[in-house]
Design an enzyme around this catalytic site. Structure first.
Site, PDB file in Angstrom:
ATOM      1  N   GLY A  11       0.831  -1.208   0.000  1.00  0.00           N
ATOM      2  CA  GLY A  11       0.000   0.000   0.000  1.00  0.00           C
ATOM      3  C   GLY A  11       0.860   1.250   0.000  1.00  0.00           C
ATOM      4  O   GLY A  11       1.859   1.309   0.703  1.00  0.00           O
ATOM      5  N   ARG A  72       0.911  -5.082  -5.994  1.00  0.00           N
ATOM      6  CA  ARG A  72       1.056  -6.332  -5.256  1.00  0.00           C
ATOM      7  C   ARG A  72       1.489  -7.378  -6.284  1.00  0.00           C
ATOM      8  O   ARG A  72       1.036  -7.376  -7.418  1.00  0.00           O
ATOM      9  CB  ARG A  72      -0.259  -6.697  -4.567  1.00  0.00           C
ATOM     10  N   ASP A 103       4.928  -4.716   6.208  1.00  0.00           N
ATOM     11  CA  ASP A 103       5.540  -5.982   6.625  1.00  0.00           C
ATOM     12  C   ASP A 103       5.422  -7.072   5.565  1.00  0.00           C
ATOM     13  O   ASP A 103       6.270  -7.964   5.500  1.00  0.00           O
ATOM     14  CB  ASP A 103       5.051  -6.436   8.004  1.00  0.00           C
ATOM     15  N   THR A 127       4.064   2.908   5.519  1.00  0.00           N
ATOM     16  CA  THR A 127       2.649   2.545   5.617  1.00  0.00           C
ATOM     17  C   THR A 127       1.956   3.542   6.535  1.00  0.00           C
ATOM     18  O   THR A 127       2.554   4.001   7.507  1.00  0.00           O
ATOM     19  CB  THR A 127       2.447   1.110   6.163  1.00  0.00           C
ATOM     20  N   ASP A 129      -0.397   2.765   8.427  1.00  0.00           N
ATOM     21  CA  ASP A 129      -1.010   2.013   9.534  1.00  0.00           C
ATOM     22  C   ASP A 129      -0.222   2.075  10.846  1.00  0.00           C
ATOM     23  O   ASP A 129      -0.768   1.768  11.900  1.00  0.00           O
ATOM     24  CB  ASP A 129      -1.195   0.544   9.132  1.00  0.00           C
ATOM     25  N   ASP A 131       1.882   0.011  11.958  1.00  0.00           N
ATOM     26  CA  ASP A 131       1.669  -1.321  12.545  1.00  0.00           C
ATOM     27  C   ASP A 131       2.941  -2.168  12.532  1.00  0.00           C
ATOM     28  O   ASP A 131       2.868  -3.387  12.601  1.00  0.00           O
ATOM     29  CB  ASP A 131       0.549  -2.048  11.775  1.00  0.00           C
ATOM     30  N   ARG A 173      -5.787  -1.313   9.037  1.00  0.00           N
ATOM     31  CA  ARG A 173      -5.805  -2.791   8.968  1.00  0.00           C
ATOM     32  C   ARG A 173      -6.055  -3.386  10.349  1.00  0.00           C
ATOM     33  O   ARG A 173      -7.025  -3.024  10.987  1.00  0.00           O
ATOM     34  CB  ARG A 173      -4.526  -3.316   8.323  1.00  0.00           C
TER      35      ARG A 173
HETATM   36  P1  ADP Z   1       2.598  -4.319   2.625  1.00  0.00           P
HETATM   37  O1  ADP Z   1       4.041  -4.304   2.270  1.00  0.00           O
HETATM   38  O2  ADP Z   1       1.985  -2.938   2.604  1.00  0.00           O
HETATM   39  O3  ADP Z   1       2.319  -5.080   3.911  1.00  0.00           O
HETATM   40  P2  ADP Z   1       1.551  -6.570   1.029  1.00  0.00           P
HETATM   41  O4  ADP Z   1       1.263  -7.447   2.190  1.00  0.00           O
HETATM   42  O5  ADP Z   1       0.554  -6.497  -0.060  1.00  0.00           O
HETATM   43  O6  ADP Z   1       1.809  -5.058   1.434  1.00  0.00           O
HETATM   44  O7  ADP Z   1       2.951  -7.064   0.392  1.00  0.00           O
HETATM   45  C1  ADP Z   1       3.496  -6.413  -0.738  1.00  0.00           C
HETATM   46  C2  ADP Z   1       4.147  -7.416  -1.630  1.00  0.00           C
HETATM   47  O8  ADP Z   1       5.222  -8.076  -0.931  1.00  0.00           O
HETATM   48  C3  ADP Z   1       3.276  -8.554  -2.104  1.00  0.00           C
HETATM   49  O9  ADP Z   1       2.482  -8.213  -3.213  1.00  0.00           O
HETATM   50  C4  ADP Z   1       4.298  -9.611  -2.476  1.00  0.00           C
HETATM   51  O10 ADP Z   1       4.872  -9.326  -3.734  1.00  0.00           O
HETATM   52  C5  ADP Z   1       5.361  -9.410  -1.398  1.00  0.00           C
HETATM   53  N1  ADP Z   1       5.113 -10.351  -0.298  1.00  0.00           N
HETATM   54  C6  ADP Z   1       4.225 -10.249   0.731  1.00  0.00           C
HETATM   55  N2  ADP Z   1       4.255 -11.340   1.512  1.00  0.00           N
HETATM   56  C7  ADP Z   1       5.182 -12.173   0.975  1.00  0.00           C
HETATM   57  C8  ADP Z   1       5.670 -13.474   1.316  1.00  0.00           C
HETATM   58  N3  ADP Z   1       5.209 -14.145   2.381  1.00  0.00           N
HETATM   59  N4  ADP Z   1       6.612 -14.019   0.508  1.00  0.00           N
HETATM   60  C9  ADP Z   1       7.091 -13.362  -0.555  1.00  0.00           C
HETATM   61  N5  ADP Z   1       6.663 -12.139  -0.933  1.00  0.00           N
HETATM   62  C10 ADP Z   1       5.724 -11.540  -0.184  1.00  0.00           C
END
Ligand code: ADP
Length: 321
Positions: A11, A72, A103, A127, A129, A131, A173
């Site tokens: 995000g 994503r 995260d 972010t 958030d 968080d 979130r």
């Molecule tokens: P944020 O970074 O804001 O928490 P997301 O959870 O959507 O956002 O994660 C962003 C991107 O990071 C995902 O689209 C994916 O490409 C990568 N990612 C997230 N979790 C994993 C994971 N467990 N293993 C590998 N890549 C991940």
């Protein structure tokens, strides 16, 4: 380390551009070649990587969103695509990557650095958030907080004119940080966050007592992690002697020019991330605690849940009575 890359992922948040600018300018000053990766890990996998020039980071210090774009990328959950991404970095001799995101983005970064140790990875918390454990603040949180406060002032006007109770749903979130600090700084009249229990009947009693004492309106903060403000409002509407409305702030909280605090945070963290890459660090996340830059192993972010400050919560509950 001679060549580094920067990406924004997950995000978006206000201040991501500021962090990119600081990281790139710091790197230019050290004689590094800097690559920008578009759309987070999607660009790493699909080879959407370009050499940045100083003009690419000029004029973006105060721009919301992210000029590197974000996305994503489901493919990045699979080792074979991470290997493809690493190959795209290697062919440009990129030895270090600055990942600005939440995260989820950190998890991806961690896999990349474990599976491909020749590529050093540093996480910077971007972010709204707030968080992420290991940092008092994330980049974008303060701007989002200010956006909520502005909305609260405007809602308060109409809430008072019509003598209503508003339930204002804010983002975050699973975290109640944004709602808690909006309540404290904006004078909220009630607070629902996922980390704490607050009985609906207690809120109804508070509102009804306030009406008897002459208070004309209420603004109740509801963190999205609790469920929905509409649901809370519908459960309470027959118990409250006031007409009830719901406002969902939504993605306006993600936008806007970063605040002074977010710009300072992003600037310090962006530059520090590159400094630590040059010193050989990898697999770490940058944070700020008690106004000092800190670092933790990147897994700290998901192995520990950021805790709500109990004193701040108690104060919010007292002052929202
Ligand atoms: P944020 O970074 O804001 O928490 P997301 O959870 O959507 O956002 O994660 C962003 C991107 O990071 C995902 O689209 C994916 O490409 C990568 N990612 C997230 N979790 C994993 C994971 N467990 N293993 C590998 N890549 C991940």
């Amino acid at each position: 380390v001679k060549n580094i890359a920067i990406l924004t992922s997950g995000g978006d948040s206000p201040g991501m551009n500021t962090a990119v600018r600081a990281a790139a300018k710091f790197a230019f000053d050290k004689g590094l070649t800097v690559f920008g990766i578009r759309r987070g890990y999607a660009g790493m996998v699909n080879d959407d990587i370009y050499e940045m020039e100083p003009k690419d980071v000029s004029g973006i210090i105060d721009r919301g969103g992210t000029t590197l774009l974000t996305a994503r990328c489901l493919e990045f959950h699979e080792a074979k695509y991470r290997a493809q991404a690493a190959a795209n970095l290697r062919k440009r001799n990129i030895e270090g990557v600055v990942v600005i995101g939440g995260d989820g983005s950190y998890r991806g970064a961690n896999y990349l650095s474990l599976e491909h140790p020749d590529i050093k990875v540093i996480g910077i918390p971007g972010t709204i958030d707030n968080d992420i454990a290991g940092t008092d603040y994330t980049i974008g949180f303060d701007t989002a907080l200010n956006t909520v406060l502005e909305a609260m002032s405007k809602l308060r006007d109409t809430a008072t004119s019509h003598e209503r109770t508003y339930f204002l749903e804010v983002m975050g979130r699973d975290s109640g940080e944004l709602a808690l600090y909006s309540c404290l700084a904006g004078g909220g009249d009630g607070l629902f966050i996922p980390e704490k229990e607050f009985a609906l009947d207690d809120l109804a009693d508070l509102v009804n007592t306030r009406r008897q004492k002459g208070k004309l309106s209420d603004l109740v903060l509801v963190s999205e992690g609790v469920g929905s403000a509409a649901e809370i409002a519908s459960k309470l509407k027959n118990k409250i002697h006031s007409s009830v409305r719901v406002t969902i702030l939504g993605h306006v909280q993600r936008g806007g020019a970063p605040s002074a605090l977010d710009r300072l945070l992003a600037t310090k963290m962006g530059a520090y991330g590159v400094k630590r890459l040059l010193e050989g660090a990898s697999g770490i996340m940058i944070g700020i605690e008690s106004n000092e830059l800190t670092e933790y192993p990147i897994g700290y972010a998901w192995e520990n849940k950021k805790k709500i400050n109990d004193n701040d919560y108690e104060l919010a509950m007292i002052l929202s009575k």
